[in-house]
Design an enzyme around this catalytic site. Sequence first.
Site, short mmCIF file in Angstrom:
data_model
loop_
_atom_site.label_atom_id
_atom_site.label_comp_id
_atom_site.label_asym_id
_atom_site.label_seq_id
_atom_site.Cartn_x
_atom_site.Cartn_y
_atom_site.Cartn_z
N LYS A 1 16.60 0.93 -6.69
CA LYS A 1 16.09 -0.42 -6.41
C LYS A 1 16.62 -0.83 -5.04
O LYS A 1 17.81 -0.72 -4.76
CB LYS A 1 16.59 -1.40 -7.49
CG LYS A 1 16.08 -2.83 -7.28
CD LYS A 1 14.71 -3.02 -7.87
CE LYS A 1 13.99 -4.26 -7.37
NZ LYS A 1 13.23 -4.03 -6.11
N GLN B 1 23.58 -0.80 -1.13
CA GLN B 1 22.75 -1.32 -2.21
C GLN B 1 23.25 -0.84 -3.58
O GLN B 1 23.17 -1.58 -4.56
CB GLN B 1 21.29 -0.87 -1.99
CG GLN B 1 20.27 -1.62 -2.81
CD GLN B 1 19.85 -2.95 -2.18
OE1 GLN B 1 19.60 -3.00 -0.98
NE2 GLN B 1 19.78 -4.00 -2.97
N LYS C 1 26.08 -3.16 -4.52
CA LYS C 1 25.56 -4.52 -4.69
C LYS C 1 24.84 -4.62 -6.04
O LYS C 1 25.08 -5.53 -6.82
CB LYS C 1 24.56 -4.81 -3.55
CG LYS C 1 23.96 -6.19 -3.59
CD LYS C 1 22.71 -6.30 -2.70
CE LYS C 1 22.99 -5.92 -1.27
NZ LYS C 1 21.86 -6.29 -0.37
N LYS D 1 16.81 2.50 -0.65
CA LYS D 1 16.30 1.70 0.48
C LYS D 1 15.24 2.53 1.18
O LYS D 1 15.26 3.77 1.11
CB LYS D 1 17.44 1.41 1.46
CG LYS D 1 17.18 0.20 2.32
CD LYS D 1 17.66 -1.06 1.62
CE LYS D 1 17.23 -2.32 2.32
NZ LYS D 1 17.86 -3.50 1.72
N GLY E 1 11.02 -6.23 -0.56
CA GLY E 1 11.03 -6.55 0.87
C GLY E 1 12.41 -6.44 1.47
O GLY E 1 13.42 -6.34 0.79
N ASP E 2 12.44 -6.43 2.78
CA ASP E 2 13.67 -6.54 3.59
C ASP E 2 13.15 -7.01 4.96
O ASP E 2 12.06 -7.59 5.03
CB ASP E 2 14.41 -5.19 3.66
CG ASP E 2 15.82 -5.33 4.24
OD1 ASP E 2 16.74 -5.74 3.51
OD2 ASP E 2 16.01 -5.05 5.44
N THR F 1 17.69 -14.96 -2.22
CA THR F 1 18.83 -14.43 -1.45
C THR F 1 19.58 -15.58 -0.78
O THR F 1 20.81 -15.68 -0.86
CB THR F 1 18.36 -13.41 -0.40
OG1 THR F 1 17.44 -12.51 -1.01
CG2 THR F 1 19.53 -12.66 0.18
P1 NDP Z 1 13.29 -11.28 8.05
O1 NDP Z 1 12.52 -10.21 8.71
O2 NDP Z 1 12.58 -12.29 7.22
O3 NDP Z 1 14.13 -12.10 9.12
C1 NDP Z 1 15.04 -11.48 9.96
C2 NDP Z 1 15.56 -12.53 10.92
O4 NDP Z 1 16.65 -12.00 11.67
C3 NDP Z 1 14.49 -12.97 11.93
O5 NDP Z 1 14.63 -14.35 12.17
C4 NDP Z 1 14.86 -12.14 13.16
O6 NDP Z 1 14.43 -12.72 14.39
C5 NDP Z 1 16.36 -12.20 13.05
N1 NDP Z 1 17.01 -11.17 13.86
C6 NDP Z 1 16.66 -9.88 14.01
N2 NDP Z 1 17.49 -9.29 14.86
C7 NDP Z 1 18.38 -10.22 15.24
C8 NDP Z 1 19.49 -10.22 16.11
N3 NDP Z 1 19.85 -9.11 16.76
N4 NDP Z 1 20.18 -11.38 16.28
C9 NDP Z 1 19.82 -12.51 15.63
N5 NDP Z 1 18.78 -12.57 14.77
C10 NDP Z 1 18.08 -11.43 14.59
O7 NDP Z 1 14.41 -10.54 7.21
P2 NDP Z 1 15.27 -11.08 5.98
O8 NDP Z 1 15.59 -12.51 6.17
O9 NDP Z 1 14.63 -10.61 4.75
O10 NDP Z 1 16.60 -10.20 6.16
C11 NDP Z 1 17.70 -10.64 6.94
C12 NDP Z 1 18.94 -9.87 6.52
O11 NDP Z 1 19.20 -10.10 5.14
C13 NDP Z 1 18.84 -8.35 6.66
O12 NDP Z 1 20.12 -7.84 6.96
C14 NDP Z 1 18.44 -7.90 5.25
O13 NDP Z 1 18.82 -6.56 5.01
C15 NDP Z 1 19.28 -8.86 4.44
N6 NDP Z 1 18.84 -9.09 3.05
C16 NDP Z 1 17.56 -9.42 2.76
C17 NDP Z 1 17.19 -9.66 1.44
C18 NDP Z 1 15.80 -10.08 1.08
O14 NDP Z 1 15.56 -10.26 -0.10
N7 NDP Z 1 14.89 -10.26 2.02
C19 NDP Z 1 18.15 -9.52 0.35
C20 NDP Z 1 19.50 -9.23 0.78
C21 NDP Z 1 19.80 -9.01 2.08
P3 NDP Z 1 12.88 -12.69 14.85
O15 NDP Z 1 12.24 -13.77 14.01
O16 NDP Z 1 12.95 -13.01 16.30
O17 NDP Z 1 12.39 -11.32 14.53
O1 2IT Z 2 19.15 -5.90 0.75
C1 2IT Z 2 18.62 -6.28 -0.32
O2 2IT Z 2 19.29 -6.49 -1.33
C2 2IT Z 2 17.18 -6.49 -0.34
N1 2IT Z 2 16.52 -6.31 0.67
C3 2IT Z 2 16.50 -6.88 -1.63
C4 2IT Z 2 16.15 -5.68 -2.43
C5 2IT Z 2 15.33 -5.93 -3.66
O3 2IT Z 2 15.04 -4.92 -4.31
O4 2IT Z 2 15.01 -7.06 -4.00
#
Ligand code: NDP
Ligand code: 2IT
Length: 445
Positions: free
Chosen positions: A89, A110, A113, A125, A164-165, A209
């Site tokens: 997952k 992951q 986590k 992943k 998603g990620d 998240t």
């Molecule tokens: P998104 O694609 O929705 O958003 C990513 C954001 O980070 C965007 O605003 C992007 O900017 C910004 N970004 C990218 N590179 C940089 C940088 N170098 N400096 C500052 N900002 C930056 O992704 P998520 O919000 O889903 O994911 C964000 C983080 O959270 C990742 O590390 C992901 O692995 C983690 N995560 C996500 C989960 C989920 O369910 N989605 C769950 C757990 C963890 P721009 O808009 O300009 O591209």
């Molecule tokens: O980093 C993460 O935990 C995620 N991108 C979410 C993964 C998931 O299966 O919901």
Amino acid sequence: MNYLNRIIDEYKIKDASQPEFLQAMEEVLNSVAIIFEKHPEYEQKAILERLLEPERIIKFKVCWCDDSGKTNVNRGYRVQYNSALGPYKGGLRFNPSVNESVLKFLGFEQVFKNALTTLPIGGGKGGSDFDPKGKSDNEIMRFCQAFMSELYRHIGPDVDVPAGDMGVGAREIGYLYGHYRRLKGASERGVLTGKGLSYGGSLIRKEATGYGLIYFVEEILKENNKEIKGLKAIISGSGNVAIYAAEKAIEKGMKVLGLSDSKGYIIDDNIDINVIKEIKEVKRGSLKEYVSMAGHGEYFEGSIYDMDLKYDIALPCGTQNEINLDRAKRMFINGCFLVGEGANMPSDNSAISYYLEKGMFIAPGKAANAGGVATSALEMSQNSMRYNWSKEEVDLKLQSIMKEIHNQCLSSIKEYNLSNNNYVSAANIAGMTRVIEAMLAQGDY
Ligand code: NDP
Ligand code: 2IT
């Protein structure tokens, strides 16, 4: 040389071309040394090697046609890391920086986590070096269909369940799911999570998240007799995680001073989250547009961690390695006493050591951002039951899961006599212990 150091040295040679993976490995292994001192028999069972080697890495070609009629080729991957606790997952990331090292670091983290959630999910992943920026809806759809044309044979509701990620949200999951369903000729809703509500998605998954991050931060504050209300925070990123962390932080009475994206950041006394949603979720644009749309605030180029303003809490929700030692020092000087990681590995190892040395609280991504994957597991449960829980029901379950993750960290802190800010070792020990137990019980694999 002891087992742990021997393995770290061996992997530094074996995987010398994978810096992100090696960084994650060193962070985790160095923080759980105590488990291996207590269990010398783990060396004979090759526990570390079994945890470090993914069960399988699938790498494939993704050919898709852009709007001009040109054929493009990207690389697709799925890293199926560890299935001791359940089906693999973890999310899919579409970003030009994606490679095997990045996906191995994400998959490795992951596994632990997902173990912390206590739900029946293994770790994995995947993703692609495809850049969704500037692509039309049709191009995104064709790319997702091409990606799924290969991936579908490797996943399934009891095998591997992507979500998603970065770069993959509800739109992409919709296209991926539609194509999976077409190829399989069956409605296996549990094969992907983060789906739209009309075809098997869960309420609160989109928010989970970010909301979960704030619930976890609140637990740490409560444990230390501090109130969340009135604390000042900065958030990096303005995507899925950052937006809903900001929304919940504001709802809880925190003052969010600024957010960032990959190009710059905004500082505003009165942040308007709806404007940020409009820019990022609807227009898929840049924070540069914020000031003219909101009518207040200031925009700056560069990293939010390079600015000077007094704040209490930093919530990195962008990407990996945003915070190095210099930025960690600046955060401390600016008054920051708690770092809540919404992103995966946003702080490098020198930054983490610095937080711990200065007595700053560090809520590591594996624990603090686990609310997303936990709610994905709740989506899988609802899909299996062919039933939907209400928003309130899912939110309550999310809150209790974050509280329980915090309790597990506290138990590790007590059992191993860790300092009260060391949630890094605490989370790694709790997560890893659960995976090791399940692996040993199931024989050599
Ligand atoms: P998104 O694609 O929705 O958003 C990513 C954001 O980070 C965007 O605003 C992007 O900017 C910004 N970004 C990218 N590179 C940089 C940088 N170098 N400096 C500052 N900002 C930056 O992704 P998520 O919000 O889903 O994911 C964000 C983080 O959270 C990742 O590390 C992901 O692995 C983690 N995560 C996500 C989960 C989920 O369910 N989605 C769950 C757990 C963890 P721009 O808009 O300009 O591209
Ligand atoms: O980093 C993460 O935990 C995620 N991108 C979410 C993964 C998931 O299966 O919901």
